[in-house]
Design an enzyme around this catalytic site. Structure first.
Site, short mmCIF file in Angstrom:
data_model
loop_
_atom_site.label_atom_id
_atom_site.label_comp_id
_atom_site.label_asym_id
_atom_site.label_seq_id
_atom_site.Cartn_x
_atom_site.Cartn_y
_atom_site.Cartn_z
N LYS A 163 -1.97 -5.88 22.49
CA LYS A 163 -3.69 -6.76 21.84
C LYS A 163 -3.31 -6.19 20.23
O LYS A 163 -3.04 -5.58 19.68
CB LYS A 163 -4.86 -6.42 22.49
CG LYS A 163 -6.15 -7.63 21.55
CD LYS A 163 -6.73 -6.97 22.99
CE LYS A 163 -8.41 -7.78 22.11
NZ LYS A 163 -7.93 -8.98 21.72
N GLY A 175 -9.27 -15.36 16.59
CA GLY A 175 -9.81 -15.15 15.42
C GLY A 175 -9.36 -13.21 15.49
O GLY A 175 -10.06 -12.36 14.99
N CYS A 192 -1.54 -13.47 8.88
CA CYS A 192 -2.85 -13.22 8.13
C CYS A 192 -3.04 -14.06 6.89
O CYS A 192 -2.23 -13.94 6.10
CB CYS A 192 -3.07 -11.47 8.87
SG CYS A 192 -2.46 -10.78 10.46
N GLY A 216 3.15 -22.07 23.91
CA GLY A 216 3.82 -23.30 25.40
C GLY A 216 5.12 -23.52 24.47
O GLY A 216 5.53 -23.40 23.66
#
EC number: 1.3.1.14
Length: 302
Positions: A44, A71, A129, A216
Site C-alpha cells: 500500500k 487519497g 501526487c 481495470g
C-alpha cells in the site's frame, strides 16, 4: 521452465506481482493466497505522516473497471516499518515499498528511512501526487520534475528505484527517458487514468473527491500502447500493469515489452488471481515451447 526475472536489480521468483493499493500489505489476503508465492507484493502507498484519505464515496464501479479516490489513506512510514514489515519479513515475502510525497524532499527522506531496512527489495515511486511546492501539478506529468525526484531518491538509497508512470501525459516516452536520466532502475507503468462519474439523480459528482483514477480492463489498451512505445525507446526493464485479469492479458504485456506484470483491480474480484494467472502463463509456455519467460519479453517487436 525458468520463470525468474530481474527487475532492475530485484530478483523475482516469478514475473507476477500485485499492484500497490490493491493488496493492502499482503497480509490481509493471507487467508486466500500465500503472499510469499507471488513474485512481489508492492505494498500500500506510504506517506511520511499518517493520512486519513479522501471523503467518501471513494470507489465507483464502471462498465469495464472502477474509479477510485482513496487519497492514500495509510498509517505513515514509521508504522509500516515497525508493524507491517517485520511480519512480511517473517513470511519471506518479496516486498517492494511504494512511497508518495508532497515534495521532492519528502521522497528523498522516505527513501533514506527505507535504506538498510531488511526485507525491502526495492522502492516504487508514486509520482501521480500533487507537488505542493509547485502549485499542485502532478510530479509525474513534467519530465524535469520526474528526473529530479528519481535523482533525489537515488542519492539516498542503494535499493532499486522504480518510478510508476502516469498515463495522464501527452508523451510517455519523454517521461520515461527523464526517469532513466534520473537513474531509475526500472519503470512501473501505468498508473490510473483520470476520470469521474456523475449521479444524475443527485446532480453531482459520485466521488467525494470529484475526480478519481480509472483502472481495470478499460485501460488495458492504453497500458499496452505505452509499454510498447517505451520498450522501443528506453533501455530499462518494465513492470507492466493496467487491466490484467487473466493470463492472456499478461502474455500481451510481456510481448509488448514488460519484464514482469502487476495485478491490480483484478485482486478485488479474485484474491487468488496472481497465482492462477501464473499457472496459465506456464501452460502457454509449455504448449508453445518456451523454456524461459524472458523469451517472451518484447517478442511482438520482432
Amino acid at each position: 521452465m525458468d520463470l525468474t526475472v530481474n527487475l532492475g536489480g530485484i530478483k523475482l521468483k516469478n514475473p507476477v506481482a500485485v499492484a500497490s493499493g490493491t493488496f493492502g500489505y499482503g497480509l490481509e489476503y493471507a487467508d486466500f493466497i500465500e503472499p510469499e508465492k507471488i513474485g512481489a507484493v508492492i505494498v500500500k502507498g506510504t506517506t511520511l505522516h499518517p493520512r486519513p484519505g479522501n471523503p467518501g464515496p471513494r470507489i465507483y464501479e464502471t462498465p469495464a473497471g472502477m474509479l477510485n479516490a482513496i487519497g492514500l489513506e495509510n498509517p505513515g512510514i514509521e508504522v509500516f516499518l515497525r508493524e507491517y514489515l517485520p511480519r512480511l519479513r517473517e513470511r519471506q515475502v518479496t516486498v517492494i515499498a511504494n512511497i508518495a510525497g508532497n515534495s521532492i524532499e519528502e521522497y528523498a527522506l522516505m527513501a533514506s528511512l527505507l535504506q538498510g531496512q531488511e526485507g525491502i527489495a526495492g522502492i516504487e515511486l508514486n509520482i501521480s501526487c500533487p507537488n505542493v511546492k509547485q502549485g499542485g501539478i502532478q510530479f509525474g506529468t513534467d519530465p524535469e520534475t520526474v528526473r529530479q525526484v528519481v535523482a533525489a531518491v537515488k542519492k539516498e538509497t542503494s535499493l532499486p528505484v522504480i518510478p510508476k508512470l502516469s498515463p495522464n501525459v501527452t508523451d510517455i516516452v519523454a517521461i520515461a527517458l527523464a526517469a532513466a536520466d534520473g537513474g531509475a532502475d526500472a519503470l512501473s507503468m501505468i498508473n490510473t487514468l483520470g476520470g469521474m462519474a456523475i449521479n444524475i439523480n443527485l446532480k453531482k459528482p459520485v466521488l467525494g473527491n470529484i475526480f478519481g483514477g480509472l483502472s481495470g480492463p478499460a485501460i488495458k489498451p492504453v497500458a499496452l500502447k505505452m509499454i510498447y512505445q517505451v520498450y522501443r525507446e528506453v533501455d530499462l526493464p518494465i513492470l507492466g500493469g493496467g487491466g490484467i485479469v487473466n493470463h492472456i492479458d499478461a502474455l500481451e504485456f510481456f510481448m509488448a515489452g514488460a519484464t514482469a506484470v502487476s495485478i491490480g483491480t483484478g485482486n478485488f474480484v479474485n484474491p487468488c488471481l496472481a497465482l492462477e494467472l501464473l499457472e496459465g502463463i506456464k501452460k502457454y509456455m509449455q504448449e508453445q515451447g518456451f523454456s524461459s519467460i524472458q523469451e517472451l519479453v518484447g517478442i511482438a517487436h520482432a
